[in-house]
Each structure stands twice: as structure tokens, then as C-alpha cells.
Design a protein around this motif. Structure first.
Motif, PDB file in Angstrom:
ATOM      1  N   ALA A  24       2.863  -0.884  -4.139  1.00 57.18           N
ATOM      2  CA  ALA A  24       2.647  -1.334  -2.761  1.00 57.18           C
ATOM      3  C   ALA A  24       3.956  -1.520  -2.008  1.00 57.18           C
ATOM      4  O   ALA A  24       3.997  -1.362  -0.782  1.00 57.18           O
ATOM      5  CB  ALA A  24       1.850  -2.639  -2.759  1.00 57.18           C
ATOM      6  N   ARG A  25       5.026  -1.809  -2.705  1.00 58.27           N
ATOM      7  CA  ARG A  25       6.316  -2.049  -2.036  1.00 58.27           C
ATOM      8  C   ARG A  25       6.790  -0.824  -1.235  1.00 58.27           C
ATOM      9  O   ARG A  25       7.625  -0.952  -0.342  1.00 58.27           O
ATOM     10  CB  ARG A  25       7.379  -2.424  -3.080  1.00 58.27           C
ATOM     11  CG  ARG A  25       7.804  -1.276  -3.988  1.00 58.27           C
ATOM     12  CD  ARG A  25       8.664  -1.710  -5.136  1.00 58.27           C
ATOM     13  NE  ARG A  25       7.875  -2.432  -6.135  1.00 58.27           N
ATOM     14  CZ  ARG A  25       8.362  -2.800  -7.331  1.00 58.27           C
ATOM     15  NH1 ARG A  25       9.623  -2.534  -7.634  1.00 58.27           N
ATOM     16  NH2 ARG A  25       7.600  -3.433  -8.200  1.00 58.27           N
ATOM     17  N   ASN A  26       6.256   0.342  -1.580  1.00 59.67           N
ATOM     18  CA  ASN A  26       6.683   1.570  -0.922  1.00 59.67           C
ATOM     19  C   ASN A  26       5.756   2.005   0.213  1.00 59.67           C
ATOM     20  O   ASN A  26       5.946   3.079   0.784  1.00 59.67           O
ATOM     21  CB  ASN A  26       6.804   2.694  -1.954  1.00 59.67           C
ATOM     22  CG  ASN A  26       7.887   2.404  -2.978  1.00 59.67           C
ATOM     23  OD1 ASN A  26       8.951   1.890  -2.633  1.00 59.67           O
ATOM     24  ND2 ASN A  26       7.620   2.691  -4.235  1.00 59.67           N
ATOM     25  N   LEU A  27       4.775   1.194   0.539  1.00 56.37           N
ATOM     26  CA  LEU A  27       3.900   1.482   1.678  1.00 56.37           C
ATOM     27  C   LEU A  27       4.575   1.070   2.985  1.00 56.37           C
ATOM     28  O   LEU A  27       5.363   0.120   3.006  1.00 56.37           O
ATOM     29  CB  LEU A  27       2.586   0.712   1.541  1.00 56.37           C
ATOM     30  CG  LEU A  27       1.570   1.174   0.487  1.00 56.37           C
ATOM     31  CD1 LEU A  27       0.410   0.170   0.432  1.00 56.37           C
ATOM     32  CD2 LEU A  27       1.055   2.556   0.789  1.00 56.37           C
ATOM     33  N   PRO A  28       4.256   1.749   4.072  1.00 57.18           N
ATOM     34  CA  PRO A  28       4.793   1.305   5.370  1.00 57.18           C
ATOM     35  C   PRO A  28       4.077   0.051   5.849  1.00 57.18           C
ATOM     36  O   PRO A  28       2.907  -0.176   5.508  1.00 57.18           O
ATOM     37  CB  PRO A  28       4.485   2.490   6.292  1.00 57.18           C
ATOM     38  CG  PRO A  28       3.306   3.166   5.663  1.00 57.18           C
ATOM     39  CD  PRO A  28       3.477   2.992   4.173  1.00 57.18           C
ATOM     40  N   GLN A  37      -5.908   1.407   4.530  1.00 50.78           N
ATOM     41  CA  GLN A  37      -6.221   2.833   4.622  1.00 50.78           C
ATOM     42  C   GLN A  37      -5.134   3.676   3.953  1.00 50.78           C
ATOM     43  O   GLN A  37      -5.432   4.652   3.242  1.00 50.78           O
ATOM     44  CB  GLN A  37      -6.383   3.233   6.083  1.00 50.78           C
ATOM     45  CG  GLN A  37      -7.647   2.681   6.735  1.00 50.78           C
ATOM     46  CD  GLN A  37      -7.607   2.722   8.252  1.00 50.78           C
ATOM     47  OE1 GLN A  37      -6.697   3.306   8.844  1.00 50.78           O
ATOM     48  NE2 GLN A  37      -8.579   2.090   8.890  1.00 50.78           N
ATOM     49  N   ASN A  38      -3.875   3.302   4.154  1.00 48.99           N
ATOM     50  CA  ASN A  38      -2.778   4.024   3.507  1.00 48.99           C
ATOM     51  C   ASN A  38      -2.855   3.880   1.990  1.00 48.99           C
ATOM     52  O   ASN A  38      -2.599   4.837   1.250  1.00 48.99           O
ATOM     53  CB  ASN A  38      -1.427   3.515   4.017  1.00 48.99           C
ATOM     54  CG  ASN A  38      -1.143   3.935   5.446  1.00 48.99           C
ATOM     55  OD1 ASN A  38      -1.644   4.958   5.900  1.00 48.99           O
ATOM     56  ND2 ASN A  38      -0.348   3.140   6.156  1.00 48.99           N
ATOM     57  N   TRP A  39      -3.187   2.685   1.547  1.00 45.57           N
ATOM     58  CA  TRP A  39      -3.313   2.441   0.109  1.00 45.57           C
ATOM     59  C   TRP A  39      -4.452   3.295  -0.473  1.00 45.57           C
ATOM     60  O   TRP A  39      -4.305   3.908  -1.534  1.00 45.57           O
ATOM     61  CB  TRP A  39      -3.564   0.964  -0.153  1.00 45.57           C
ATOM     62  CG  TRP A  39      -3.777   0.628  -1.607  1.00 45.57           C
ATOM     63  CD1 TRP A  39      -4.934   0.256  -2.212  1.00 45.57           C
ATOM     64  CD2 TRP A  39      -2.779   0.639  -2.638  1.00 45.57           C
ATOM     65  NE1 TRP A  39      -4.735   0.031  -3.545  1.00 45.57           N
ATOM     66  CE2 TRP A  39      -3.423   0.260  -3.837  1.00 45.57           C
ATOM     67  CE3 TRP A  39      -1.416   0.933  -2.661  1.00 45.57           C
ATOM     68  CZ2 TRP A  39      -2.735   0.170  -5.056  1.00 45.57           C
ATOM     69  CZ3 TRP A  39      -0.733   0.848  -3.874  1.00 45.57           C
ATOM     70  CH2 TRP A  39      -1.391   0.468  -5.058  1.00 45.57           C
ATOM     71  N   ASN A 108       3.946  -8.719   2.136  1.00 44.39           N
ATOM     72  CA  ASN A 108       5.186  -8.099   2.595  1.00 44.39           C
ATOM     73  C   ASN A 108       4.930  -6.957   3.570  1.00 44.39           C
ATOM     74  O   ASN A 108       5.864  -6.458   4.205  1.00 44.39           O
ATOM     75  CB  ASN A 108       5.982  -7.552   1.409  1.00 44.39           C
ATOM     76  CG  ASN A 108       6.325  -8.616   0.383  1.00 44.39           C
ATOM     77  OD1 ASN A 108       6.508  -9.770   0.738  1.00 44.39           O
ATOM     78  ND2 ASN A 108       6.407  -8.230  -0.878  1.00 44.39           N
ATOM     79  N   LEU A 109       3.664  -6.544   3.684  1.00 44.14           N
ATOM     80  CA  LEU A 109       3.349  -5.324   4.420  1.00 44.14           C
ATOM     81  C   LEU A 109       2.627  -5.559   5.739  1.00 44.14           C
ATOM     82  O   LEU A 109       2.825  -4.812   6.694  1.00 44.14           O
ATOM     83  CB  LEU A 109       2.485  -4.399   3.547  1.00 44.14           C
ATOM     84  CG  LEU A 109       3.090  -3.972   2.207  1.00 44.14           C
ATOM     85  CD1 LEU A 109       2.051  -3.251   1.366  1.00 44.14           C
ATOM     86  CD2 LEU A 109       4.307  -3.082   2.441  1.00 44.14           C
ATOM     87  N   VAL A 110       1.770  -6.584   5.775  1.00 42.84           N
ATOM     88  CA  VAL A 110       0.961  -6.790   6.981  1.00 42.84           C
ATOM     89  C   VAL A 110       1.819  -7.397   8.087  1.00 42.84           C
ATOM     90  O   VAL A 110       2.695  -8.227   7.836  1.00 42.84           O
ATOM     91  CB  VAL A 110      -0.260  -7.682   6.691  1.00 42.84           C
ATOM     92  CG1 VAL A 110      -1.216  -6.990   5.742  1.00 42.84           C
ATOM     93  CG2 VAL A 110       0.150  -9.038   6.136  1.00 42.84           C
ATOM     94  N   THR A 111       1.546  -6.985   9.306  1.00 46.10           N
ATOM     95  CA  THR A 111       2.391  -7.392  10.434  1.00 46.10           C
ATOM     96  C   THR A 111       1.768  -8.505  11.260  1.00 46.10           C
ATOM     97  O   THR A 111       2.106  -8.677  12.424  1.00 46.10           O
ATOM     98  CB  THR A 111       2.670  -6.183  11.347  1.00 46.10           C
ATOM     99  OG1 THR A 111       1.421  -5.563  11.711  1.00 46.10           O
ATOM    100  CG2 THR A 111       3.555  -5.171  10.659  1.00 46.10           C
ATOM    101  N   ILE A 112       0.863  -9.271  10.663  1.00 52.05           N
ATOM    102  CA  ILE A 112       0.318 -10.446  11.342  1.00 52.05           C
ATOM    103  C   ILE A 112       0.737 -11.678  10.561  1.00 52.05           C
ATOM    104  O   ILE A 112       0.882 -11.638   9.332  1.00 52.05           O
ATOM    105  CB  ILE A 112      -1.226 -10.391  11.457  1.00 52.05           C
ATOM    106  CG1 ILE A 112      -1.870 -10.194  10.078  1.00 52.05           C
ATOM    107  CG2 ILE A 112      -1.655  -9.294  12.402  1.00 52.05           C
ATOM    108  CD1 ILE A 112      -3.382 -10.281  10.105  1.00 52.05           C
TER     109      ILE A 112
END
Length: 318
Positions: A24-28, A37-39, A108-112
Motif C-alpha cells: 500500500a505504501r506505493n499507492l498514490p 479503486q486503485n488497490w 498514509n494515503l487518504v487525503t481527508i
């Protein structure tokens, strides 16, 4: 024995090492739905897969598998990355968690700013990456008894799924875990089995860590069911059976340890690295025997930080 099902949370310990794309660390970064959805795209495009029992490992999994084999139960893992995974499923090896302070955490990934594990589960449920509907899963498999271990974090993640269960399905659930009352729907509070820290007391023959507490408790309960032939018993009968077995057990003596800051733990690890030849479990044991306190998951993260720091200081590749 009747048709039993055992459900346990996933752990980060896996026999197969995930490739970079499946971490997951490599997801945008993005909205929680976009991250989900990317996952899902990455999981579904993976060409390497294994039987689930070839991937999951560690003592919690071993204890649960032992219990499942003893009573011919269906063993299911609740995965933050794949949903409900039974042991006959073919899955890729992966790295993703809803726990914070982890390299592969969704946080670390979500922008909320305000999000919770249940939101992640709901977002993944909209994809085609796995099975996420508890009610539908129970309906299809029709177990007579469902033994569930949850941690607080996983209870938060599947809270909405549990809240939607019918009273008939709730009546089949026996719930194992510490301090879950505030993290589960009110309809399931009564399902909590009376297993507590006595499992680590002087009378227990199967002591361990908080991480494997639920799986060890399920193993103990499965043995009681087999011996008393109460597989079809009521919730009250099962709770009475467990409490009767634990009634003479003493609580463990709680050591009076000093809680250290992150910096102090890292310094302790660095100073004692050679004493335990860089072994994580030996280091944690040494830290605690020295009169210091550190929760296992927190220590694991700090141990990796200390290791990286030492490698940098020595000019070694990470």
C-alpha cells in the motif's frame, strides 16, 4: 460436531514476500474511494497467487488453524486488503493495513482528515476485489456456530457489517477479544465470551501475547465444546461453560514497568543491538526484563526505525 466457522483478523506476518506493487505504501494518495479503486486494480491484475494458508502465518493463525482442524470448522480471515478470505481461496500476497503508524497503512494515503476503518471497508465493498458482506457470507455458508476474534481496530473496521446482522445470525456468534465493548454494536455485546487476562495467568497452559489472545481463547473454547458435546448449546450455556473452566484461574501478576518514549526505546535498541544479535523478539524480552514497557506492535515499528538508523550510521544499504 456441527458446521462451525472461525473468523480471525489478518496479521502483517506472511510467508510470501509481497512485491513492491502489492504494498500500500506505493499507492498514490487520493480520496478513500480512489485509493480503494486503485488497490482493487492492483490486486485483480496480480498474476501470482497462493492458497491463503500458504500466505498467512504467525501464532494467531496457527492457533486458529489448530482449532479449526480440531472441529472441522471453516477458517476465515478478515483482511483489510481483501475482505473475507477462506483458506481455500487463491490470493496474492500483499501489504495493507488500517492500523496507523505502519508503512502500509491506509491512513498514509487518504487525503481527508477525518476517516475511520469502517469507511475503508465500505469503499472496498464497492469494488470487485473480494467478499465484504458478512450477512450474505453467513447466509451462503450457513454455519451453526460462528466463533469470532476481533481486535479493537478490526472491530471498528467491520462495525457496520456487524450492525446489519439479523438477530438469527447474531445468536450464532461467540465473540472473543479484550476491551471490545465500546467498539462493537450493542446487539453483539452479549455475545462476548468471558475470556480475559486469566489466559495469561499462572493456571493457563497456553500463555502468549495480546496479539494471539483471541485465537488462543478460541482454541480453549473448542476443546471445551468437544469435551462437553455442547456444539448446539445456547449462548448462556456456552458462557457458563467457559466461565466454569476459568473460574479457578488466577490473573497474572502485572509487572510494574516504566513506559519509555519512542526516542528512549530506539536508544535502548541501538545500545543493546549486539547483546541479542539484532533479534526483534529477544530485544523486546530484554527491554521488558529491564523494567521497561512497550506494546508489541509499537515496539515492532520502533525496532525497524532503530535498524534503519543503525544502517545509515554504518553506511549500509537499506
Amino acid at each position: 460436531m456441527q458446521k462451525l466457522m472461525i473468523i480471525i483478523p489478518c496479521t502483517d506476518r506472511k510467508r510470501q514476500v509481497p512485491g513492491p506493487k502489492l504494498l500500500a505504501r506505493n499507492l498514490p494518495q487520493g480520496s478513500i474511494d480512489n485509493v480503494a479503486q486503485n488497490w482493487a486494480k492492483i490486486i485483480n491484475s496480480s498474476s501470482h497467487s497462493f492458497n491463503a494458508n500458504q500466505i498467512y502465518c504467525g501464532r494467531p493463525f496457527a492457533e486458529a488453524l489448530k482449532a479449526a482442524n480440531a472441529c472441522q470448522a471453516k477458517l476465515v480471515v478478515v483482511s483489510a486488503g481483501l475482505g473475507l478470505v477462506d483458506m481455500h481461496s487463491k490470493i496474492p500476497t500483499y501489504g495493507l493495513t488500517v492500523a496507523e503508524r505502519q508503512s502500509d497503512s491506509v491512513s498514509n494515503l487518504v487525503t481527508i482528515d477525518s476517516w475511520g476503518p469502517s469507511m475503508w471497508w465500505a469503499s472496498l465493498k464497492k469494488t470487485n476485489v473480494g467478499t465484504f458482506d458478512f450477512s450474505d457470507y453467513f447466509e451462503k455458508n450457513n454455519p451453526s456456530l460462528i466463533l469470532v476474534h476481533l481486535t479493537r481496530q478490526y472491530a471498528r473496521m467491520v462495525y457496520d457489517e456487524l450492525a446489519c446482522l439479523s438477530s438469527d445470525k447474531v445468536s450464532k456468534i461467540r465473540l472473543f477479544g479484550l476491551g471490545l465493548e465500546e467498539f462493537i454494536p450493542q446487539s453483539l455485546v452479549e455475545c462476548l465470551m468471558p475470556y480475559d487476562h486469566r489466559m495469561n495467568g499462572p493456571d493457563s497452559s497456553n500463555r502468549g501475547t495480546i496479539t494471539d489472545f483471541g485465537a488462543r481463547s478460541i482454541w480453549h473454547f473448542v476443546q471445551l465444546l468437544k469435551n462437553k458435546e455442547l456444539e448446539t448449546g445456547s449462548l448462556s450455556q456456552h458462557k457458563k461453560l467457559a466461565e466454569g473452566a476459568l473460574s479457578d484461574w488466577k490473573m497474572p501478576v502485572k509487572p510494574n514497568r516504566q513506559r519509555l518514549t519512542d526516542e528512549q526505546v530506539i536508544d535502548f535498541i541501538t545500545r543493546n543491538w549486539s547483546a541479542v544479535s539484532g533479534g526483534s523478539q529477544k530485544m523486546l524480552k530484554l527491554l521488558r526484563s529491564s523494567g521497561n514497557a512497550c506494546e508489541q506492535a509499537r515496539f515492532k515499528n520502533l525496532f525497524h526505525e532503530a535498524k534503519k538508523k543503525s544502517q545509515v550510521q554504518l553506511g549500509l544499504p537499506l
